[in-house]
Every structure is written in structure tokens, then in C-alpha cells.
Design a protein around this motif. Sequence first.
Motif, mmCIF file in Angstrom:
data_model
loop_
_atom_site.group_PDB
_atom_site.id
_atom_site.type_symbol
_atom_site.label_atom_id
_atom_site.label_comp_id
_atom_site.label_asym_id
_atom_site.label_seq_id
_atom_site.Cartn_x
_atom_site.Cartn_y
_atom_site.Cartn_z
ATOM 1 N N SER A 463 13.747 39.245 -41.596
ATOM 2 C CA SER A 463 12.641 38.513 -40.981
ATOM 3 C C SER A 463 12.939 37.030 -41.013
ATOM 4 N N ASP A 464 13.113 36.425 -39.844
ATOM 5 C CA ASP A 464 13.424 34.995 -39.772
ATOM 6 C C ASP A 464 12.236 34.132 -40.184
ATOM 7 N N SER A 465 11.024 34.641 -39.970
ATOM 8 C CA SER A 465 9.854 33.814 -40.223
ATOM 9 C C SER A 465 9.220 34.071 -41.584
ATOM 10 N N ALA A 467 7.912 33.999 -45.169
ATOM 11 C CA ALA A 467 7.705 32.976 -46.209
ATOM 12 C C ALA A 467 8.142 31.588 -45.764
ATOM 13 N N GLY A 468 8.046 31.349 -44.454
ATOM 14 C CA GLY A 468 8.365 30.021 -43.950
ATOM 15 C C GLY A 468 9.847 29.703 -43.900
ATOM 16 N N LYS A 469 10.704 30.711 -44.088
ATOM 17 C CA LYS A 469 12.144 30.463 -44.047
ATOM 18 C C LYS A 469 12.591 30.198 -42.612
ATOM 19 N N ALA A 470 13.553 29.323 -42.481
ATOM 20 C CA ALA A 470 14.071 29.031 -41.143
ATOM 21 C C ALA A 470 14.916 30.184 -40.629
ATOM 22 N N SER A 471 15.517 30.927 -41.536
ATOM 23 C CA SER A 471 16.371 32.049 -41.144
ATOM 24 C C SER A 471 16.178 33.177 -42.130
ATOM 25 N N GLY A 472 16.351 34.399 -41.637
ATOM 26 C CA GLY A 472 16.227 35.558 -42.510
ATOM 27 C C GLY A 472 17.454 35.799 -43.361
ATOM 28 N N VAL A 473 18.542 35.105 -43.100
ATOM 29 C CA VAL A 473 19.759 35.195 -43.907
ATOM 30 C C VAL A 473 20.201 33.781 -44.265
ATOM 31 N N ILE A 474 20.222 33.476 -45.550
ATOM 32 C CA ILE A 474 20.569 32.127 -46.021
ATOM 33 C C ILE A 474 21.875 32.213 -46.798
ATOM 34 N N ILE A 475 22.874 31.466 -46.353
ATOM 35 C CA ILE A 475 24.190 31.435 -47.003
ATOM 36 C C ILE A 475 24.336 30.087 -47.708
ATOM 37 N N ARG A 476 24.595 30.122 -49.031
ATOM 38 C CA ARG A 476 24.781 28.889 -49.807
ATOM 39 C C ARG A 476 26.162 28.935 -50.474
ATOM 40 N N PHE A 477 27.174 28.556 -49.720
ATOM 41 C CA PHE A 477 28.554 28.567 -50.223
ATOM 42 C C PHE A 477 29.040 27.138 -50.440
ATOM 43 N N SER A 478 29.859 26.987 -51.473
ATOM 44 C CA SER A 478 30.506 25.688 -51.699
ATOM 45 C C SER A 478 31.798 25.571 -50.904
ATOM 46 N N GLY A 479 32.208 26.681 -50.285
ATOM 47 C CA GLY A 479 33.409 26.690 -49.457
ATOM 48 C C GLY A 479 33.303 27.759 -48.396
#
Length: 632
Positions: A463-465, A467-479
Amino acid sequence: MIKQRKIELLAPAKNLECGIEAINHGADAVYIGAPKFGARAAAVNSLEDIAALVVHAHLYNARIYVTVNTILKEEELEETERMIWELYRIGVDALIVQDMGITRLNLPPIPLHGSTQMDNRTPEKVRFLADAGFRQVVLARELSLQEIRRIHDACPEVPLEVFVHGALCVSYSGQCYVSQACFGRSANRGECAQFCRLPFNLVDADGKTLMRNKYLLSLKDLNQSEVLENLLDAGASSLKIEGRLKDVTYVKNVTAAYRRRLDAVFARRKEYVRASSGSCRFDFSPQLDKSFSRGFTHYFLQGRERGIASFDTPKSLGEEMGTMKEQRGNYLIVAGVKPFHNGDGVCYLDEQGRLQGFRINRVDGNKLYPAGEIPRIRPRTRLYRNFDQEFERILTRKSSERKIGIVWELWDTSFGFALSATDEDDNRVVLSFPYPREMARTPQEENLCTQLSRLGNTPFEVSDSLAGKASGVIIRFSGNWFLPASVIADWRRQVIDKLVVARRVTYRRELAVWKPTGHAFPATALTYLGNVMNDAARSFYLEHGLSSVAPAYEKQAVPDAVLMFCKHCLRYSMGWCPTHQKGHSLYREPYYLVGTDGKRFRLSFDCKNCQMKVYGDEGAFFNEELRMKNEE
């Protein structure tokens, strides 16, 4: 801040298949018959099937209510107590009951709902049940919006369950004894013989026949889909679809139709929210007149009005399609705007008002080629489709998906990676995975999002929407790390499996410990209309201030008993109501309903209470042998 009220769409289930499809098509709760003692003796279910339905429903935070709403014989109470404990152990959310003897049993902490069989039509009765410990009350079908609102205003904390769709009993529920009187089959014991769907002649006191061979007690079907917002504003919290004997395609279509209508209301009215989780996508367009119906009515919701009965037939008419234009050779030419299909069922009323029908072998534009003998139909006769071949074909396969929204987060750690899934109910699962970090040659984020979004046959969707998230998949990589698709698929599966477990663990089941009470019942005595079948129920009423409690009709002979109490009134239907229509009949009362077997039923009209009462003709038809057999 807007105070929100949860609204429940409550669907019927004849069996496990119907229950699962009711959930899949948007029900917030399902009611289903117990292994015994439900008010539909032909719709019982095993504990194993009910347990499987509970597991499926609770995944979506939907509830399962089991009907144990017959009146009980003395020797059945112990068995009922054992069954209730078994239902509690498998996770059932509440029981819908009629017999107050159940409240005297050793009960588990399971909520009890007051069945419509209790004849719940006044604020005083609903208040009494709430103070006694009932957590939800099913109101009589005959109530108007104003009457529902008065009950809600007097008992604002009590969830009110209101029928919105399906077949109508002509007598107030729990107050019909004609099946027992005529056939030894008690409606209060789940064995109604459908007396109200039989044909009768209407005869006056002089023996003159006023109507011949008509279904004078057969009502159209309820359909409140266009006034749901009014019902919510009046105080209804649970909207109930009738149909524990209906097949799975009926359950799918009707549940989906009401789900769509309710969701449209919720989009406008933020004070109302749905009572369960997930959203549905349908592979068809729900249409209520494509399922079984005798024509539709609001009944008395908006006051008394004509046209609530189906005098010509108790069978399904279905969808109005057009009119007969002319007949040529082996085909019929029809005038209408809706297309027929090969295999459709067509019905119509002939010149004598009798329902006739045929199946279509082939359709060519507006030409219908019937299968078998060609029917003779008068021009301009209305044609109805009571079986839509194409629509039924769609509904016999998978026709809906219900998905719970989730948000993925994937990030790198000191030892590898971590993946979390958070669902729309704020359940969150996080798993860490040791894995070597290797730089990719091309950008990976789009591919990772694609892989995590492939949720297939799971009950979840990204679900993209949420809890107010901009995207339903969030990637937090340092590389720009490389992760093979097979690895992501394995991690995704593990997290989803854990999330399913988490949802089951966090499901909040209401518990209710029954406590003895002694507040006054809103009457001083009970006649046979109290449906008191056992000593435990009698004791309950005596402890709540009644001076006398008569046995149920099924336990005694009641001379000149009223067999049916009907809000439906034949005087009104004929235009003779002195109160609402200022009308007057030219025929002498009393009137009688005369069945095809010659049995006579006297009618009386209680204008003060706006009721028609049905009596047996001096009880001459009463079958004592069948009654005694029923008590054995």
C-alpha cells in the motif's frame, strides 16, 4: 476530532464455503448455524468447519457469530452448555440466542447477542437485554427509522443489529406459531414450514371469495441498499443480510453489493468506519436483482406503504428485462435495453397471474429461441431474468480478492540486511538476515521494489498510501547493494509468514462474563408469547420481577391462540384501512384465509397496534398427534 463508530456488515453462511466467500467479498462478520439448536434446522455446521471459518475471518479482524437461537427443551440444556464451551474453545466471537435458559448455564466468557426471535422492538426491551448482559441486540425487521432512532437514543451504548436485505417473515420473529399448529413444526425450534409462502383465498363472513389463489402472506424481499446512510444516522451499527439457506453465489453478490455501498458512505462520512481489515477487489459488478428476490421493498422503514407483498408468486422474479413484443415461429421477439444470453432463465406472469418460465436455448439480437416447447406469451407482458447464465458463471469461480495493506522497509545492517513489514493495523514484523554485501553494477532499487511487491496468493498487498508513507516499499541502503531475486523472495516469504502469525496473536477477542441480574422485565407476566420452554428460562423471568410465566405454545394447548402477529395488513393492501387510508370495505368481517386443503384462518385487525392477527378457525385443524410427537 471526529468521534468514529465502527460499522459492521454482517453476512450469512449456510456452510464453510459461504462463510469464507462472505469474508472474501467484504463482510466484517459472518453468522453461521451451530451443530444444533440454530433457527434454521437445515443449516447446521460441524465444529471443524466453524473452526476453519474462525481462522480465516480473524486474519482480517472479522468476527464469527454462531446462532444458537431456538427455544430449548429441558433435556437439551446440558448438551447446549457443552456445545457452547466447544464453540468458545475454537474462537467463536459471540452467540446469537433466544432462550433465556442459556443465561442460567455455566457459560464461558463469550458474548451473547439477543436474537430477533426475542421480539426486540421497544427501547424498554432493548434496555432490559443490555442491562442483563447482552452485548448486541438484533431488532425486529418491522421497525421504522424513527423507531430505530428512539431505541438508539434510549440505549446509545448498545450496538443495534438491523436487517438490510433478504427474505421477510410476515409475522414478527419469534411470534409465529402457525407452522407448529398446522404441521407440528415449530418456527421457534428452527423447523418453519413456510406457511406464509402458500396460496390462499380471501373469503368474507358471508362466504364470498374476494381474492382467489393468491399468496396473501408472501412478502417481497428486503432491500435497504439505497438508505444505508439513513440507517447509520438512526443508530444502526450492524447491517445484517438474511440468507442462511442461500447458496454461495447469492452470498458473494449481495455481500459485495453492500460492501461497495458502505465504502462509498465511509468515503463521505468520516465518523463511520469499517469494523474489519483489508479491502476487496471484485472481478464482477455486483447487482442485487441478479440474485434470488421476490421483488424489493423497504418494508416499514419509511412508514407504512403499499406494495410490500408478492401476491402473485413466492418465487424469485429476478431482473426486469423488458417486454414481449411478438412471436414468430420458433422464436420470440422482445423489446428491452438489456441483452439476454444463451442459457438464461426467463419468467413472466401469465394472463391468470401465474408465474411461468422457460430457458433460452439461443439468442440472436432481440430474438429468443426457447429450449423445448415454445411458450405462448401475450404481447407487452413483462419479462424477467431469474437466472443469468453469464453472471452465474463468473460467480462460480474466484470472483474477489481481499487484501490487507502493508509497507515494506529494507535496510542494511552491520551483519547483512533487515526486512520489516508493517500492516494497516500497525502489526510489525522485523527479521534480520546475515548476508554478504556486494556492490551492484546497475541501480537496484526498482528491482527490489518489484520483488517485494510480488505478494501473490498471500492476504497482503503493498500500500503506497498506508500510514502516510510516500511509497509502499522503502529501501534504506548505504550503498547500491546487489541482492538476488531468489534471496529477496525467501526473505519476503519468511516475513509474511511471521506477519500472519502476528495478526492471529494480536487479534482482540471480546470476552464477556455473564453476571446474574435482577432488574425488572418490562412486563409483569408472560403468556405463551414469551416462548418459555424450560425451567431455567422460567426461573430467569421470575427473578426479574414477573408474577407469572406461562409455558411456550409448543408445550401447551392454547385455545383461540393468535398464530401470527403481522405488521403486513390485508385491509391496507386492499385500500380498506380506516386509519391510514380512511377506507371502508363493502364486505362483512371477519375475513378468512382459506388454504388449498380447506383449512380456514380467521383474520382480525388491531388498529390500535397497527397489526393484523391470524387465528386458527377454532383450533379444529390442530394436529394433536404431531404436537405430542414434537415434545417426545
